[in-house]
Design an enzyme around this catalytic site. Structure first.
Site, short mmCIF file in Angstrom:
data_model
loop_
_atom_site.label_atom_id
_atom_site.label_comp_id
_atom_site.label_asym_id
_atom_site.label_seq_id
_atom_site.Cartn_x
_atom_site.Cartn_y
_atom_site.Cartn_z
N GLY A 46 0.59 10.45 7.31
CA GLY A 46 1.82 9.73 7.64
C GLY A 46 2.91 9.98 6.62
N ASP A 60 -2.88 -0.50 1.01
CA ASP A 60 -3.98 0.45 1.25
C ASP A 60 -5.31 -0.05 0.72
OD1 ASP A 60 -2.19 2.12 2.47
OD2 ASP A 60 -1.86 3.38 0.71
C1 S3P Z 1 2.85 5.53 1.34
C2 S3P Z 1 3.34 4.35 1.83
C3 S3P Z 1 2.52 3.35 2.55
C4 S3P Z 1 1.03 3.59 2.34
C5 S3P Z 1 0.68 5.04 2.51
C6 S3P Z 1 1.42 5.89 1.49
C7 S3P Z 1 3.76 6.46 0.63
O1 S3P Z 1 2.78 3.46 3.94
O2 S3P Z 1 0.28 2.80 3.22
O3 S3P Z 1 -0.72 5.25 2.33
O4 S3P Z 1 3.26 7.42 0.00
O5 S3P Z 1 4.97 6.23 0.70
P1 S3P Z 1 3.99 2.67 4.67
O6 S3P Z 1 5.27 3.18 4.16
O7 S3P Z 1 3.80 2.94 6.13
O8 S3P Z 1 3.77 1.23 4.33
#
Ligand code: S3P
Length: 429
Positions: free
Chosen positions: A95, A316
């Site tokens: 993501g 997380d």
């Molecule tokens: C992350 C932000 C978080 C986290 C992901 C890593 C990042 O997600 O859960 O594992 O590296 O910016 P969200 O922005 O969807 O909260």
């Protein structure tokens, strides 16, 4: 490897683990090295599947990146050095890769197409495509731009003034990266403070960004210059051993090189509140990200409430906090955590389902879960559901189980912690 027989009924965990590089910071080191001017070197890079997906995407965008043994050499030629990819960009399970990349590509005058695995195909993208479209980029995807494949035709961007509807560092970072390419100053307001690795990286690469509580201002047209990056260990990986040390009788574990950025240390706050015997030693503040060593010993734990502005600081870690709560006296309530539903899996469902299988007293709520401790864990057939953090949480849970535990899809763990089982086995006495 489809299933793995996990170790059960172990005696104690004793020893030292050097925690591998932080996933969020490793992704950003590749991205900033690529959009800066000059040669960036990175040490202690995390060679997990997610961060390797980021490298592969930037190579397809024309950036030279050498990688060996956790060291990177990146030849950045600025935003304008990125070139139109001839292939689709595959982000795998990541993501962070897809959302931050959208922010970079929104400002580039070419076409690109982003895909990922089955899990990425279910994760919402309008949280990024909508504000980037307001800035002037053309983005589309399945279901009105919400799901992959996502197509982007970037171009000159207008600055944005935007209040984030969700507390998400990925969305904030995408808008900052687009803002760096816009015609003026962008203002981004977050509903709660989220991890600030992007802001720190900008400064480390010689750029400017202003943060005033939850309001962030960034000016477009800044030239970033190459840097030397040392990635601290990932507190989200350390969390599995923090919990293991606290719940396995007779344990004492030293965790070396753990990133201690205050936007990430919610797990430490919660564990201390629950009564954990957890000590922070040797804090190193000279790097752009603080780090230190942690010592955890077997602890007498009590239930707690985890909620509100603390949630983004430990989002997380909730799967492993749920396991911790099964071994605490009394009730633990986790709330305000609806975001769990749109992680690598719906982590409210997967945590509750799998811990129930092992015998925990846990129930799902609309925005979190309720756990009653202390439970004796039995055993059974469990699955990571292809989610690295669910897989590692179950591997720690099994250490307490009285009966056999079989884990389906253990391979997911290599997304963030390829040598997790080597480190765990080295501690088992
Ligand atoms: C992350 C932000 C978080 C986290 C992901 C890593 C990042 O997600 O859960 O594992 O590296 O910016 P969200 O922005 O969807 O909260």
């Amino acid at each position: 490897m489809a299933t793995l027989k996990l170790k059960t009924k172990i005696n104690q965990l004793v020893g030292e683990v050097t925690i591998p590089g932080d996933k969020s910071i490793s992704h950003r080191s590749v991205m900033f090295g690529s959009i800066a001017h000059g040669e960036t070197s990175v040490t202690n890079f995390l060679p997990g599947d997610d961060c390797l997906s980021t490298i592969s995407c930037f190579r397809k965008l024309g950036v030279t990146i050498e990688e060996s043994d956790g060291q990177l050499r990146i030849i950045g030629k600025g935003f304008e050095g990125l070139t139109e990819p001839t292939e689709v960009l595959d982000v795998g399970n990541s993501g962070t890769t897809i959302r931050l990349l959208m922010g970079i590509l929104a400002g580039r005058p070419f076409y690109s197409s982003l895909v990922g695995d089955a899990s990425i195909g279910k994760r919402p993208m309008t949280r990024v495509t909508v504000p980037l479209s307001k800035m002037g980029a053309k983005l589309d995807g399945r279901k009105n731009g919400d799901f992959t494949p996502i197509s982007i035709r970037g171009g000159q961007l207008q600055p944005i003034q935007y209040e984030l509807p969700v507390a998400s560092a990925q969305v904030k970072s995408a808008l900052i990266l687009a803002g760096l390419q816009a015609d003026g100053v962008s203002t981004i307001i977050e509903p709660a403070e989220t991890r600030d690795h992007t802001e720190r990286m900008i400064r480390q690469f010689g750029g400017e960004i202003i943060k005033d509580n939850q309001t962030i201002r960034v000016k477009g047209g800044q030239k970033l210059t190459a840097s030397t990056i040392h990635v601290p260990g990932d507190i989200s990986s350390a969390a599995f051993f923090l919990v293991a040390g606290a719940i396995i009788p007779g344990s004492e574990i030293v965790l070396k090189n753990v990133g201690l950025n205050p936007t990430r240390t919610g797990i430490i706050e919660v564990m201390q509140k629950m009564g954990a015997d957890l000590e922070i030693v040797q804090v190193e503040n000279n790097n752009f990200e603080p780090a230190g060593d942690l010592i955890i010993k077997t602890s007498n734990l009590k239930g707690t409430v985890v909620e509100g502005s603390l949630i983004p600081k430990l989002i997380d870690e909730i799967p492993i906090i749920a396991l911790l709560a099964t071994q605490a006296e009394g009730t633990t309530i986790i709330k305000d955590a609806e975001e769990l539903k749109v992680k690598e899996t719906n982590r409210i469902d997967t945590v509750v389902q799998e811990l129930k299988t092992l015998g925990a007293d846990i129930e799902a709520t609309e925005d979190g879960m309720i756990i009653h401790g202390k439970s004796k864990l039995s055993g059974g057939e469990v699955s990571s559901h292809g989610d690295h953090r669910i897989g590692m949480m179950l591997a720690i849970a099994s250490l307490l189980c009285q009966n056999a535990v079989e884990l389906e899809h253990p391979e997911a763990i290599s997304v963030s912690y390829p040598n997790f089982f080597d480190h765990l086995n080295s501690l088992i006495q």
